[in-house]
Motif scaffolding. Sequence first.
Motif, short mmCIF file in Angstrom:
data_model
loop_
_atom_site.label_atom_id
_atom_site.label_comp_id
_atom_site.label_asym_id
_atom_site.label_seq_id
_atom_site.Cartn_x
_atom_site.Cartn_y
_atom_site.Cartn_z
N PHE A 1 1.23 -1.36 -0.73
CA PHE A 1 0.38 0.04 0.26
C PHE A 1 0.77 0.86 -0.07
CE2 PHE A 1 -2.25 3.17 1.98
CZ PHE A 1 -3.24 3.91 1.70
N LYS A 2 0.70 2.29 -1.08
CA LYS A 2 1.52 2.97 -1.34
C LYS A 2 0.57 4.25 -0.30
CE LYS A 2 4.14 5.84 -4.64
NZ LYS A 2 4.82 5.56 -5.71
N ILE A 3 1.05 5.22 -0.18
CA ILE A 3 0.53 6.56 0.63
C ILE A 3 1.15 7.92 -0.21
CG2 ILE A 3 0.76 7.98 2.72
CD1 ILE A 3 0.72 5.72 4.49
N ASN A 4 -0.14 8.40 -0.38
CA ASN A 4 -0.10 9.46 -1.30
C ASN A 4 -0.29 10.87 -0.09
OD1 ASN A 4 0.16 8.47 -3.45
ND2 ASN A 4 -1.93 8.05 -3.14
N ALA A 5 -0.45 10.85 1.19
CA ALA A 5 -0.91 11.75 2.14
C ALA A 5 1.34 12.93 2.01
CB ALA A 5 -1.55 11.26 3.53
N LYS A 6 0.59 13.75 2.11
CA LYS A 6 1.87 15.25 1.84
C LYS A 6 3.17 15.09 2.81
CE LYS A 6 2.08 19.44 0.96
NZ LYS A 6 1.92 20.81 0.88
N PRO A 7 2.70 14.41 4.22
CA PRO A 7 3.40 14.27 4.87
C PRO A 7 4.49 12.97 4.88
CG PRO A 7 1.35 13.81 6.07
CD PRO A 7 0.80 14.90 4.97
N ALA A 8 3.96 12.04 4.38
CA ALA A 8 4.33 10.48 4.55
C ALA A 8 5.40 10.99 2.69
CB ALA A 8 3.96 9.64 4.28
N VAL A 9 4.93 11.59 2.37
CA VAL A 9 5.84 12.01 1.17
C VAL A 9 6.76 13.01 1.18
CG1 VAL A 9 5.63 13.19 -1.61
CG2 VAL A 9 3.73 11.87 -0.89
N LEU A 10 6.84 14.08 1.87
CA LEU A 10 7.82 14.90 2.31
C LEU A 10 9.00 14.39 3.13
CD1 LEU A 10 5.12 17.75 2.86
CD2 LEU A 10 6.96 17.63 1.29
N ALA A 11 8.16 13.06 4.01
CA ALA A 11 9.19 12.15 4.82
C ALA A 11 10.00 11.70 3.95
CB ALA A 11 9.21 12.05 6.23
N ALA A 12 9.69 10.97 3.22
CA ALA A 12 9.99 9.89 2.33
C ALA A 12 11.26 10.28 1.75
CB ALA A 12 9.40 8.68 1.97
N VAL A 13 10.47 11.49 0.99
CA VAL A 13 12.14 11.81 0.15
C VAL A 13 12.96 13.29 0.96
CG1 VAL A 13 10.71 12.16 -1.89
CG2 VAL A 13 10.59 14.18 -0.01
N GLY A 14 12.92 13.55 2.41
CA GLY A 14 13.98 13.83 2.98
C GLY A 14 13.73 15.21 3.28
N HIS A 15 12.79 15.40 3.77
CA HIS A 15 11.96 16.53 4.59
C HIS A 15 11.76 15.93 5.89
CE1 HIS A 15 11.87 19.35 1.83
NE2 HIS A 15 11.74 18.59 0.52
N GLU A 16 11.23 16.89 6.95
CA GLU A 16 10.90 16.73 8.43
C GLU A 16 10.21 18.17 8.59
OE1 GLU A 16 13.52 16.15 11.11
OE2 GLU A 16 14.16 13.86 10.61
N GLY A 17 8.97 18.19 9.41
CA GLY A 17 8.42 19.11 10.24
C GLY A 17 7.14 19.48 10.55
N ILE A 18 6.34 19.73 10.31
CA ILE A 18 4.88 19.72 10.75
C ILE A 18 3.50 20.07 10.00
CG2 ILE A 18 5.13 19.88 12.94
CD1 ILE A 18 4.78 22.68 13.26
N ILE A 19 2.60 19.15 9.74
CA ILE A 19 1.70 19.90 8.85
C ILE A 19 0.37 19.49 9.17
CG2 ILE A 19 1.68 17.64 7.71
CD1 ILE A 19 1.68 19.61 5.16
N GLU A 20 -0.58 20.39 8.97
CA GLU A 20 -1.86 20.50 8.98
C GLU A 20 -2.54 19.69 7.68
OE1 GLU A 20 -3.55 23.95 11.01
OE2 GLU A 20 -6.32 22.71 11.28
N THR A 21 -2.93 18.80 7.29
CA THR A 21 -3.07 18.36 6.37
C THR A 21 -4.78 16.88 6.67
OG1 THR A 21 -2.58 17.86 4.31
CG2 THR A 21 -1.47 16.25 6.18
N GLU A 22 -4.60 16.49 4.93
CA GLU A 22 -5.72 15.16 5.60
C GLU A 22 -4.66 13.91 5.03
OE1 GLU A 22 -8.96 15.05 2.41
OE2 GLU A 22 -9.63 16.58 3.92
#
Lengths: 960, 374
Positions: A269-290
Amino acid sequence: MKNGSFNSKLGIRAKLIIYFSLLFIFIFSIMQVVEIVGIPGTRLTGSIGQQREEAFASLNLIADLKKDRLEDWLKDRFNDLDSIFNNKLVKTNLNLVHSDVHQLLDAGASYDEIWEVSPSRENYFNLLDFIDVEKPSFSTYHKVSLLDSSEGMVLFSTDSNDLGLTFDQTPGVNENVVVGTFSISDVMLSPENGQPTLYISWMIPADYGSEHLLLVLEVNVDEIFAPMLHTGEGLGERGEALLVNKSVEILTSLKHKLPDGSDAQPLRFKINAKPAVLAAVGHEGIIETEDYRGVPVLAAYRHIPISTETGWGLVVKRDRDEVFAPIRQNIIYAAVIGIIGIIAAILLITALASRITTPIMKLSRLAERVSGGELDVVTEVASTDEVGVLAAAFNAMLQNIRKWQEELEAKVDARTIELKDVNEELLAEITQRKLVEMSLKESHDLINAVIEGSQDAIFVKDVESRYLLVNKAILRIFNIKAVDLLGKDDYALFSPEDADRMRADDREIIESGKAKTFEETTHVGSDKITWHTTKVPFTDSEGNIKGIIGISRNISSLKAAEEERRQLEAKVLHAQKLESLGVLAGGIAHDFNNLLVAILGNSDIMMLELPKTSPARAHLKEVIKASHRAADLCKQMLAYSGKGKFVIDRIDVSNTVREITEMLEVSISKKSTLKFNLADDLPKIEADGTQIRQVFMNLITNASEASDSKQVLITVTTSSMYCDREYLEGMDIGKDLPEAVYVFVEVSDNGSGMDPETQRKIFEPFFTTKFTGRGLGLAAVLGIVRGHNGAIKIYSEPGKGTTIKVLFPVSDGESVESKVMETPVTDNSGSWRGKGTVLLVDDEEIIQRLGKSMLGRLGFDVITASDGVSALETFREHSDEIVGVILDMTMPIMDGEETFRELRKIDPDVKVILTSGYHEQDVTSRFSGKGLSGFLQKPYLFTDFKDLLRNVLGNDKSVS
Amino acid sequence: MRLSGVVICCIALLLMAGSCSGPDNSRDGAASDDNTPDLSKHPIYSKYEFSDDPMVIDIGVQPLWLPTSIISEAMKRDKILREELAKDGYEIRFHSFLKGSDVNFFLKAGLLEAGIGGDMPALMAAAETGAVITTMMQQGFVSIIATRHMTMEDLKGMRIGYPFGSNAHYALLVALNTAGLNETDVSLIRLEVNEMEKSLADGEIDAFSAWEPTPSVSLAGNDNFVVIHKSLSTGYLYFAPDVVRESRETVSQIIAAVMRVFNWVQYHHENLAKGCEWAISAAEEFSSEEFRLTVGQVVEMSTHDLLGPFKGALLPENFPDDRLEREFKFLKELGKMPESSDWEGVSSLFDRSYGKDVLAREDAYRLSEYNYEF
């Protein structure tokens, strides 16, 4: 007004209650909003902002903790590898296993034998024992294996089933690991159990041989990582931590089901939610999203590098609803307290308002009684505050009102009487005005009927040339609605050029103050309209010019008719001119012929009388030659006037052209080249061959002189064609001929051509463009063609050349006999002499003298008469001795034709020779069957004169 | 006054109060200025003496970039490197810079033969000068620091400090992009890394973007500072094309020195601690300020960014990867890369062969011998 009536219905108390209540509600609401959401753009974030910030701080903390835990776990694995290889027992036994296998292989054992024997050997057991002893440390690993890098085979494994497997069969094992370093594969599904598995390997040099050993540790990710991710506090009931690989595929099972109700499987299962995508490519942070469920969440995401090439994404999240649930509870509490506060405030305000408004209400009721007519009431002044002052003022006001009322009633009575008189005057004035209005309306209707009934365009413009009024005729002509034209200027109707001109006319009229009548032409699309326009300035009552009244009549058809009439007149005038010129040419030719008769006749006689050796004969020959040329000119003039000699015959036009070909080629200019397109088997025409040849000669000669400088190609074409009405209408000469088949001769040249003005004049006698021309060639052509009922068409363009086409009507096929009187065969031999008396009738004295001389030389006696009347008298007196009459055709008082008839009455057998400068055909056709003995064409030579006399009188009594 | 008037006045007063205490965006405008400044008159760099001698390798390093500076400081003290270079008549000189774009300025001017920089400077050096990237120096994070927890979306309209032309510049642009923002949505303010902490603490900016150790130092010194975003970032050693073309051996020796440092710090914990001390001293000397992280904190940072999953020195296989390609294309789209550059050309300048050759001849390059000046 609506607001006014509303305000008047609300009392002060009600207003106080409403205003203060609204103010309380507003202030309370603002306080609540600020408390909840803060003030935008400031650091005052409100309880929502605080809650959000706290939630993010909490998520950050949890995410960092879990990341540290995962990284520590990875470090532990490297430490495990390190400790294994630093353990001498393990290292020794690993090498022994390795050397055992190789010794067996070297001894020729098969792989199957090796794997049967190997697990039972001591060093193998030692390794297993070690792992068993260290089980707490190795419980993390699903499997531990040792591979021979050179053979690529599994030499040792906690799962004996793996013995003998190769690199290809052991997923996640990187044979390219640098010696002395460890390597972590990314998580992949184990072929053994389908579970997400992590492979950690370490390459070490082996004691036996030069190969290397590869130690591989396998970890079931879901078993190990799921507890790490899902344990711990701070994520609430629905909060979750999840781990994804670089491709954003989940590495462990999820806490929640997917929106379709299914469970997401690791690595499937591949997640399209933004935090997972950002984390996978090297970003860290906080976000309010779905999140992957589509539920709004607050999330913290972290990147966990596991090697230089790859890394994992960690997401820690909480549902937004859950985070803000405490805030909602607080809002409800605050709202309840607020509402209670507002109700209490309203009650307090109501009590306060009642105390203020009760005395005012008393005054109000008193005022109502006053307004009902009770002016004698008085209110009680019970206090000294604002209300008491108001009551005293009220009493004073009532007293003043009573006084004013009495004064007012008196004034009203006086004004009522005045108003009555004024009303009566006003009524009379209104009646008068209505009568004037009716009269004006009738006038207006009448004018309107005139304007709208007019077929002419009637309009009124202001000083800026804008239309103030237009009648129906304009609207109809221009197919426009009044609403689209009124207020606009001429540019709405006409082209800019027309409108400019009209504007200038209007300016002139407005500035001069004078009317103007003129004709003008406007353009509507491709049509031109000619107007007869009268424009008159109109003024206001003070004489100031306020605009223009105009009437325009469309006179386009009138102008067209006038133009047509003018063209017709021009044509008639042209025809009359040609006719007059014809008459003139005929008259001149006649008179010239008479003169030439004298010149030629006398010259001829002189030639007879002069000795052959006389030097004067040469000069006389020149006189005769010049006289012949003059006679030719007379012939041309006669031909033009239609009075030339006609010998009608059936002629093939092509043959006629061929007959003169030789003569043409020598007589035309050397610069000309002739080309013939002559049709064979052309229908015959009835014509005088000599004249037709003259036509061709004149046309071709004319063409050869079409250019002074360049070589001219002349093309002569003959053919026949059917000419319909339209074609004939296009002819320059002979438009009225009937539709029929015509034979035509076309003479074309590529010379200098003619302009329209020259074309119009070329048939006029004496018109020439050549220095040496006499201007009779084409005039003669015209006369001859007319005489043959033919037509002429000219096509010419300056610089391109000229084509002249001549049409002749086709003969009906009947044989045509020569209509000229047959001339008997003459005998020119010998010197013939007559006898008797000849009556010579001619109004020209010079002819009379010549005739007498010639007749005398032939042996005749001569009696002369200068007109018909004297000729008849003379004939009656000498009829017995007169053997013949030579009668001129054209004479004053009585012409030759009438004289002939009278002579025949006197003596039906009288022999009359007619002489005339007009052509023979014309004359003889009038005397056909009437006993005319002969015709003598002026000018004539003595020999012609003698031959005719001998033919007419030779066998008679007059002949000796 | 009617009630409606009262209400409007109250709202207006509230809004005025709000706007008075809001962030002041007027100072720097909304968009950044991308013009590279003329550094030849820089107060620090103008004092440097760059050699014209082709046998002298001038290399630009960044003392304020940890843990990369551990490697460059150890290289400065590597006697083996000097010996090996001297065999061929070469000499190496180190020059300190504040950030990668400053290194590139002098590399472009032909005054430096090699440099150490992050993703963005390395890509720009390759695109602008054809520099060859041979070695990976570290893998860490660039951080955005603010005074409270907030998302990237919350940065809209705020003032953000950044070092122009650096990794942190790129990381900031990417982070804004992930939130659907661009440079015009915020006020970008150029600052050097050593100015960031004070500016944020004084309220002159609302956040800043910087590489280590600035974030760690700032967090250690300010309780209210928080990390709101991090981006993975890598550091590289790159050489001017002339040097690569003319002296492959010299390049290999310098790469060998980098690998030697990696081996040395891994060989013993004390070596790493020593390297960290050198790096701290260099930072203090360059910034003229006391370094506020302990050796232990720097060691921990180094363990993670130098010695963790990162293998050090050798460029990974199949490199450059899609992360760098995305970065290049993103910068090109923003107009921060030369118009004529393309990814194919830039990616071809990542050359792994040097590192592989050195590893294959590790004895010849003396990778396991250590001789540093203490």
